[in-house]
Write an enzyme that holds these catalytic residues in place. Sequence first.
Site, mmCIF file in Angstrom:
data_model
loop_
_atom_site.group_PDB
_atom_site.id
_atom_site.type_symbol
_atom_site.label_atom_id
_atom_site.label_comp_id
_atom_site.label_asym_id
_atom_site.label_seq_id
_atom_site.Cartn_x
_atom_site.Cartn_y
_atom_site.Cartn_z
ATOM 1 N N GLU A 99 -71.928 21.137 -21.310
ATOM 2 C CA GLU A 99 -72.379 21.068 -22.705
ATOM 3 C C GLU A 99 -73.712 20.333 -22.698
ATOM 4 O O GLU A 99 -73.937 19.441 -21.867
ATOM 5 C CB GLU A 99 -71.360 20.354 -23.586
ATOM 6 C CG GLU A 99 -69.996 21.027 -23.655
ATOM 7 C CD GLU A 99 -70.008 22.433 -24.192
ATOM 8 O OE1 GLU A 99 -70.942 22.770 -24.951
ATOM 9 O OE2 GLU A 99 -69.102 23.212 -23.847
ATOM 10 N N HIS B 24 -66.299 23.817 -28.403
ATOM 11 C CA HIS B 24 -66.599 23.938 -26.989
ATOM 12 C C HIS B 24 -66.371 22.587 -26.314
ATOM 13 O O HIS B 24 -66.695 21.537 -26.866
ATOM 14 C CB HIS B 24 -68.058 24.363 -26.786
ATOM 15 C CG HIS B 24 -68.322 25.775 -27.171
ATOM 16 N ND1 HIS B 24 -69.099 26.622 -26.425
ATOM 17 C CD2 HIS B 24 -67.902 26.504 -28.242
ATOM 18 C CE1 HIS B 24 -69.158 27.806 -27.009
ATOM 19 N NE2 HIS B 24 -68.443 27.749 -28.121
ATOM 20 N N GLU C 15 -77.310 21.050 -34.654
ATOM 21 C CA GLU C 15 -76.808 22.369 -34.249
ATOM 22 C C GLU C 15 -75.949 22.266 -32.989
ATOM 23 O O GLU C 15 -74.912 22.922 -32.876
ATOM 24 C CB GLU C 15 -77.969 23.335 -33.997
ATOM 25 C CG GLU C 15 -78.839 23.608 -35.210
ATOM 26 C CD GLU C 15 -79.959 22.578 -35.382
ATOM 27 O OE1 GLU C 15 -79.926 21.537 -34.675
ATOM 28 O OE2 GLU C 15 -80.843 22.820 -36.222
ATOM 29 N N ASP D 91 -63.196 24.504 -21.262
ATOM 30 C CA ASP D 91 -63.802 25.808 -20.995
ATOM 31 C C ASP D 91 -63.739 26.157 -19.512
ATOM 32 O O ASP D 91 -63.573 27.325 -19.147
ATOM 33 C CB ASP D 91 -65.249 25.829 -21.491
ATOM 34 C CG ASP D 91 -65.333 25.917 -23.017
ATOM 35 O OD1 ASP D 91 -64.272 25.933 -23.661
ATOM 36 O OD2 ASP D 91 -66.450 25.953 -23.552
ATOM 37 N N ASP E 275 -68.282 24.150 -16.227
ATOM 38 C CA ASP E 275 -68.974 24.402 -17.495
ATOM 39 C C ASP E 275 -69.717 23.138 -17.896
ATOM 40 O O ASP E 275 -69.365 22.029 -17.459
ATOM 41 C CB ASP E 275 -67.969 24.801 -18.590
ATOM 42 C CG ASP E 275 -68.677 25.206 -19.876
ATOM 43 O OD1 ASP E 275 -69.450 26.186 -19.853
ATOM 44 O OD2 ASP E 275 -68.471 24.535 -20.914
#
Length: 232
Positions: free
Chosen positions: A9, A150, A52, A155, A7
Site C-alpha cells: 500500500e 485494501h 484519496e 491482499d 502486496d
Amino acid sequence: MREIAFDTETTGLNPNDGHRLVEIGCVELVNKVETGREFHRYINPDRSMPSEAEAVHGLSLIFLSDKPRFHEVARDFLDFVGDSPLIAHNAHFDFAFLNWELAACGHDPVCLSRMIDTLAMARTRHPGAKHSLDALCTRYGVDRSQRIKHGALLDAQLLSQVYVELSGGRQIGLSLAAVEDALFASEAHVPTAPRPIRTPRPHAPSAEELARHAAFIATLAAPLWAERPLAA
C-alpha cells in the site's frame, strides 16, 4: 519450490512523484502450498497522506507516525523473501515502489526476472473478463468477505489463493507429499518428538472364542457349505 506472494500500500501512484510505501505484506508458498509464514510491516512514509489514498487503504498519517521507516525494515524484508520469485497483482506497480525504496536506503533492487504478475496471467487465461483481485476472487470462489478496504497482508493472502488457481487449480496442492514438503521446507517448522512404538494388538481368536464358534456352527441346520463344499 518456494515463492512469495506480496502486496504493498502506498501514498500514491508513482514513487518518482514523491509517493512512498506505507505497508507491505508477504505470504510464503512452497510447492503452491501456504506454509503459514508471513511478513507484515506498516511503514512511516515521512510525508503527508493524500485523502484519496487513505480512502483506499484506511491508513492515516496519525496511525503511521510511530511506525518504522522503510530502511529500518528493509533487511528483515530481504531476509524473508531471499531469492524466491515474487508474486504480485499488477506487479510492475509494486516492484517500482519496492525498488525505489530499496535504492533510497542503499540496497540493490529486486531483479525483474523474479517477477510473477498475476494480472498478466489472468489476462492470458481469461481474455475479455474482469481481472481485478476482487473479480478473480469471485471467479475462483476465494472468500474476500473481510476485504472492506485494501490491506497489504490480507491482499497477499487472497493473492496466494488466486495464484494457485491461475497456476492450475487447487488440485496441484492436494498431494500429501506436496503438503508435507511445504511444511518441512518452512523455516518455521519445528520437529516433533518421535511417536512411541506400540506393541500390535493380538488379532488371532482365543481358544475360548474358537470353542464358542464351533458350538454355534453345530446349531445350524443343513448349512449351505455342507451341501456344496467350497472349491479349494
